[in-house]
Design a protein around this motif. Sequence first.
Motif, PDB file in Angstrom:
ATOM      1  N   ASP A  78       0.824  -1.212   0.000  1.00  0.00           N
ATOM      2  CA  ASP A  78       0.000   0.000   0.000  1.00  0.00           C
ATOM      3  C   ASP A  78       0.856   1.259   0.000  1.00  0.00           C
ATOM      4  O   ASP A  78       1.766   1.406   0.822  1.00  0.00           O
ATOM      5  CB  ASP A  78      -0.915  -0.011   1.232  1.00  0.00           C
ATOM      6  CG  ASP A  78      -2.017   1.026   1.125  1.00  0.00           C
ATOM      7  OD1 ASP A  78      -2.393   1.384  -0.002  1.00  0.00           O
ATOM      8  OD2 ASP A  78      -2.501   1.471   2.181  1.00  0.00           O
ATOM      9  N   HIS A  79       0.569   2.150  -0.969  1.00  0.00           N
ATOM     10  CA  HIS A  79       1.244   3.446  -1.126  1.00  0.00           C
ATOM     11  C   HIS A  79       2.713   3.325  -1.547  1.00  0.00           C
ATOM     12  O   HIS A  79       3.410   4.334  -1.620  1.00  0.00           O
ATOM     13  CB  HIS A  79       1.176   4.276   0.161  1.00  0.00           C
ATOM     14  CG  HIS A  79      -0.215   4.537   0.641  1.00  0.00           C
ATOM     15  ND1 HIS A  79      -1.166   5.168  -0.136  1.00  0.00           N
ATOM     16  CD2 HIS A  79      -0.830   4.232   1.813  1.00  0.00           C
ATOM     17  CE1 HIS A  79      -2.300   5.262   0.546  1.00  0.00           C
ATOM     18  NE2 HIS A  79      -2.123   4.690   1.728  1.00  0.00           N
ATOM     19  N   VAL A  80       3.186   2.110  -1.836  1.00  0.00           N
ATOM     20  CA  VAL A  80       4.591   1.928  -2.187  1.00  0.00           C
ATOM     21  C   VAL A  80       4.751   1.199  -3.525  1.00  0.00           C
ATOM     22  O   VAL A  80       5.397   1.706  -4.448  1.00  0.00           O
ATOM     23  CB  VAL A  80       5.346   1.155  -1.085  1.00  0.00           C
ATOM     24  CG1 VAL A  80       6.805   0.924  -1.480  1.00  0.00           C
ATOM     25  CG2 VAL A  80       5.270   1.901   0.241  1.00  0.00           C
ATOM     26  N   LEU A  81       4.184   0.009  -3.624  1.00  0.00           N
ATOM     27  CA  LEU A  81       4.265  -0.800  -4.847  1.00  0.00           C
ATOM     28  C   LEU A  81       2.871  -1.105  -5.358  1.00  0.00           C
ATOM     29  O   LEU A  81       1.983  -1.476  -4.579  1.00  0.00           O
ATOM     30  CB  LEU A  81       5.027  -2.109  -4.596  1.00  0.00           C
ATOM     31  CG  LEU A  81       6.474  -1.982  -4.120  1.00  0.00           C
ATOM     32  CD1 LEU A  81       7.070  -3.358  -3.843  1.00  0.00           C
ATOM     33  CD2 LEU A  81       7.317  -1.231  -5.141  1.00  0.00           C
ATOM     34  N   ASN A  82       2.696  -0.985  -6.658  1.00  0.00           N
ATOM     35  CA  ASN A  82       1.371  -1.133  -7.250  1.00  0.00           C
ATOM     36  C   ASN A  82       1.403  -2.176  -8.368  1.00  0.00           C
ATOM     37  O   ASN A  82       1.339  -1.861  -9.549  1.00  0.00           O
ATOM     38  CB  ASN A  82       0.889   0.223  -7.801  1.00  0.00           C
ATOM     39  CG  ASN A  82      -0.524   0.182  -8.315  1.00  0.00           C
ATOM     40  OD1 ASN A  82      -1.310  -0.704  -7.948  1.00  0.00           O
ATOM     41  ND2 ASN A  82      -0.867   1.119  -9.179  1.00  0.00           N
ATOM     42  N   GLY A  83       1.575  -3.447  -7.962  1.00  0.00           N
ATOM     43  CA  GLY A  83       1.525  -4.540  -8.931  1.00  0.00           C
ATOM     44  C   GLY A  83       2.784  -4.698  -9.761  1.00  0.00           C
ATOM     45  O   GLY A  83       2.710  -4.990 -10.964  1.00  0.00           O
ATOM     46  N   VAL A  84       3.948  -4.552  -9.163  1.00  0.00           N
ATOM     47  CA  VAL A  84       5.209  -4.664  -9.901  1.00  0.00           C
ATOM     48  C   VAL A  84       5.473  -6.118 -10.286  1.00  0.00           C
ATOM     49  O   VAL A  84       5.408  -7.022  -9.446  1.00  0.00           O
ATOM     50  CB  VAL A  84       6.392  -4.130  -9.064  1.00  0.00           C
ATOM     51  CG1 VAL A  84       7.721  -4.440  -9.749  1.00  0.00           C
ATOM     52  CG2 VAL A  84       6.238  -2.635  -8.834  1.00  0.00           C
ATOM     53  N   SER A  85       5.788  -6.329 -11.563  1.00  0.00           N
ATOM     54  CA  SER A  85       6.158  -7.650 -12.054  1.00  0.00           C
ATOM     55  C   SER A  85       7.417  -7.530 -12.909  1.00  0.00           C
ATOM     56  O   SER A  85       7.535  -6.596 -13.714  1.00  0.00           O
ATOM     57  CB  SER A  85       5.031  -8.263 -12.895  1.00  0.00           C
ATOM     58  OG  SER A  85       3.865  -8.481 -12.127  1.00  0.00           O
ATOM     59  N   LEU A  86       8.328  -8.466 -12.740  1.00  0.00           N
ATOM     60  CA  LEU A  86       9.526  -8.519 -13.577  1.00  0.00           C
ATOM     61  C   LEU A  86      10.125  -9.912 -13.501  1.00  0.00           C
ATOM     62  O   LEU A  86       9.833 -10.688 -12.593  1.00  0.00           O
ATOM     63  CB  LEU A  86      10.551  -7.450 -13.176  1.00  0.00           C
ATOM     64  CG  LEU A  86      11.075  -7.411 -11.742  1.00  0.00           C
ATOM     65  CD1 LEU A  86      12.247  -8.374 -11.563  1.00  0.00           C
ATOM     66  CD2 LEU A  86      11.541  -6.008 -11.379  1.00  0.00           C
ATOM     67  N   ALA A  87      10.978 -10.216 -14.497  1.00  0.00           N
ATOM     68  CA  ALA A  87      11.634 -11.518 -14.544  1.00  0.00           C
ATOM     69  C   ALA A  87      13.078 -11.317 -14.982  1.00  0.00           C
ATOM     70  O   ALA A  87      13.394 -10.406 -15.747  1.00  0.00           O
ATOM     71  CB  ALA A  87      10.907 -12.451 -15.505  1.00  0.00           C
ATOM     72  N   ILE A  88      13.962 -12.188 -14.478  1.00  0.00           N
ATOM     73  CA  ILE A  88      15.381 -12.132 -14.840  1.00  0.00           C
ATOM     74  C   ILE A  88      15.838 -13.545 -15.180  1.00  0.00           C
ATOM     75  O   ILE A  88      15.618 -14.492 -14.414  1.00  0.00           O
ATOM     76  CB  ILE A  88      16.250 -11.574 -13.696  1.00  0.00           C
ATOM     77  CG1 ILE A  88      15.646 -10.292 -13.118  1.00  0.00           C
ATOM     78  CG2 ILE A  88      17.665 -11.308 -14.190  1.00  0.00           C
ATOM     79  CD1 ILE A  88      16.393  -9.750 -11.912  1.00  0.00           C
ATOM     80  N   ARG A  89      16.502 -13.669 -16.318  1.00  0.00           N
ATOM     81  CA  ARG A  89      17.010 -14.963 -16.764  1.00  0.00           C
ATOM     82  C   ARG A  89      18.441 -15.170 -16.299  1.00  0.00           C
ATOM     83  O   ARG A  89      19.139 -14.211 -15.974  1.00  0.00           O
ATOM     84  CB  ARG A  89      16.944 -15.041 -18.295  1.00  0.00           C
ATOM     85  CG  ARG A  89      15.550 -14.879 -18.859  1.00  0.00           C
ATOM     86  CD  ARG A  89      15.588 -14.804 -20.378  1.00  0.00           C
ATOM     87  NE  ARG A  89      14.266 -14.682 -20.956  1.00  0.00           N
ATOM     88  CZ  ARG A  89      13.610 -13.532 -21.120  1.00  0.00           C
ATOM     89  NH1 ARG A  89      14.200 -12.397 -20.739  1.00  0.00           N
ATOM     90  NH2 ARG A  89      12.408 -13.507 -21.639  1.00  0.00           N
ATOM     91  N   PRO A  90      18.904 -16.407 -16.285  1.00  0.00           N
ATOM     92  CA  PRO A  90      20.313 -16.651 -15.928  1.00  0.00           C
ATOM     93  C   PRO A  90      21.234 -15.901 -16.889  1.00  0.00           C
ATOM     94  O   PRO A  90      21.019 -15.902 -18.102  1.00  0.00           O
ATOM     95  CB  PRO A  90      20.455 -18.164 -16.100  1.00  0.00           C
ATOM     96  CG  PRO A  90      19.070 -18.707 -15.994  1.00  0.00           C
ATOM     97  CD  PRO A  90      18.173 -17.660 -16.562  1.00  0.00           C
TER      98      PRO A  90
END
Length: 508
Positions: free
Chosen positions: A277-289
């Motif tokens: 709440d009030h900080v992150l709003n559904g952040v999505s990410l991916a990192i490969r090797p």
Amino acid sequence: MTAGIRAVEAAGIVKDFPGVRALDHVSLTLGAGEVHALVGENGAGKSTLVRVLTGVHRPDSGRLRLRGEEVRFAGPLDARQAGISTIHQEGNLVPSMSVARNLFLGREPRNRFGLIDAARARRLTEEILREYGLCLDVRRPLGSFGPGTQQMVALARAVQADARVVVLDEPTSSLDSPEAETLFEVIARLRAQGRAVLYVTHRLEELDRVCDRVTVLRDGRVVHTGPVAGLDRLRLISLMLGRNPADIAEQGTTAFAARYPEPADAPVLRATGLVKDHVLNGVSLAIRPGEVVGLGGLIGSGRSETAKAIAGALTLDSGEVTVAGLPVRGRTVRSAIRAGIGLLPENRTTEGLIGSLSVKENIVLAALPQLSRAGIVSESRIDRIVEIFIKRLGIKAASPGQPAGELSGGNQQKVLLARWLAMNPKVLLLDEPTRGIDVGAKAEVQALIDDLAAEGLAVLLISSDLEELVEGSDRVVILRDGAVVSEFNGPDITAGLIMTTMADRPSG
């Protein structure tokens, strides 16, 4: 400089530590109304010189003069009372106290009964901070605000204390562009008032903007002092590194020419729908090797919070983190470490390094459970691991037993990197890994990140340095207001595009 008035003179300063001569007959003159830059690699002696000037260390030999009179400071309080104020890059105020208390600490306004007038202190604080572009609730604890705000409050305190000499240690390291502009305006005001400013920085592009003269330290010695005007960047770097300018120029054109093979398709780290709440709003990410994903955004965009959420250091309202396809259970730091996630935090001194512990103890701190058998730790195995990482990362220390807090900023950062590498992680989250690090150490850390990615490590790189994001990332994800707003790949990554995207505002 005001008509040749010398605010501070250091003459022939020598300072030794066990096995190391930190300052070797260093001399520096700081004039009234002058902004004087102090530059050099980490370990060159900058921090030690600042500590001598501000009473933290006593020189073994040499003399200090303040406005022409010889002085011997018994401690930092002596230096402050003499008119020398220091704003450290890691902060030097009291996070648990309110903004107003911090601004007037030791100089609180009093009412006619001699009691602290809290209402007046709050009102004055609000008026003062508005001049620094800050409009905030001054009753809140200072620690509840970001590093940039804390830095500006520290500067405002120094100015209000009427310090005649102001030492700024990496002053823009925690500031975004508008805050940095405000800082430069304040420095110009200090110069016009005849105050002396010692400007310690690794951001060489700032020298032309704010500094009159520059002193370069290398290996504890002064190798150059002179006007900033006419000293080109390549010559300055060559003085700092003690190398031929032509060699540096050649390295600069080839440092990022080699590209590593494309990473494997399956992400080793996947963060999905991170909400706070009030900080992150559904952040999505991916990192490969083998992939370095840059995470960009202005201060307050949610960069550090995203890293902390992935590492279990920030409690989420919802969202999921998986490593190699398996969910990280419990959402705690311990569970994230067990899953193979390491976090190098933004503030190394308060969130990472334990300065009173030795280099050796700091490196093996997180790996101790893996190094013990039936509760017994093998000292020989620890020594072997520490030796490996000191050598691999080029950590400059008198010995593995030296307190980590005595090292330069760049070497402290390498100690923290060594701590996580000793864990053999799958994912490494780096929050401002080169902040407050000199040119040489910065290049070493950046090369190390490239090497780790080449070995298959998944890396999240958070940086306010746009050049670092562009040159060091395979992809760049941009956050704004706690949400992902854009992602750029390969040749599409440019500083101009990143800056425009970060500064944009949603329509409507």
